[in-house]
Design a protein around this motif. Structure first.
Motif: not given
Length: 132
Positions: A12-14, A22-23, A32-35
């Protein structure tokens, strides 16, 4: 189970670092939303596994000197003759198909979802108020 919780928390930190990077670089909202959603899912799973690991006995995977055979045995109770997961899965599949094909399919699949969910939750309900 402790190691799985730690793995998901590190993941989760990664994912958070990747989502922010990316955003900022791409300025593309969908990825960005998916990540960020993957970050949220990973932190939920990691928290659940870490929380559960404190309440259960240590497993063979937590012992560095354990053999594969040490983890053999019963893993839990699973309902052998339940049709409720099938109804819930079909209802969920039709509901998600309704997003692509037409919203009317969501309304048609809602009763199947409700029947599957209620049947699964109350499948082994035994008590003084049980209805016949």
């Amino acid at each position: 189970m402790k190691i799985q919780g730690k793995m998901f928390l590190w993941l989760s930190l990664f994912l958070l670092a990747v989502a922010i990077t990316y955003g900022l670089w791409s300025k593309e909202p969908v990825g960005t939303t998916g990540l960020f959603l993957a970050f949220g899912l990973s932190i939920m799973i990691g928290y659940y596994l870490a929380f559960t690991a404190r309440r259960v006995d240590t497993g063979a995977q937590d012992n560095k000197e354990a053999d594969v055979a040490d983890d053999a045995g019963e893993l839990g109770f699973f309902s052998p003759h339940s049709w409720q997961p099938l109804a819930l899965g079909l209802g969920g599949a039709f509901a998600f198909m309704g997003v692509a094909l037409g919203w009317w399919l969501v309304y048609v699949s809602a009763p199947l979802l409700i029947i599957g969910l209620c049947g699964w939750v109350f499948e082994y309900y035994h008590g003084e108020n049980r209805t016949q």
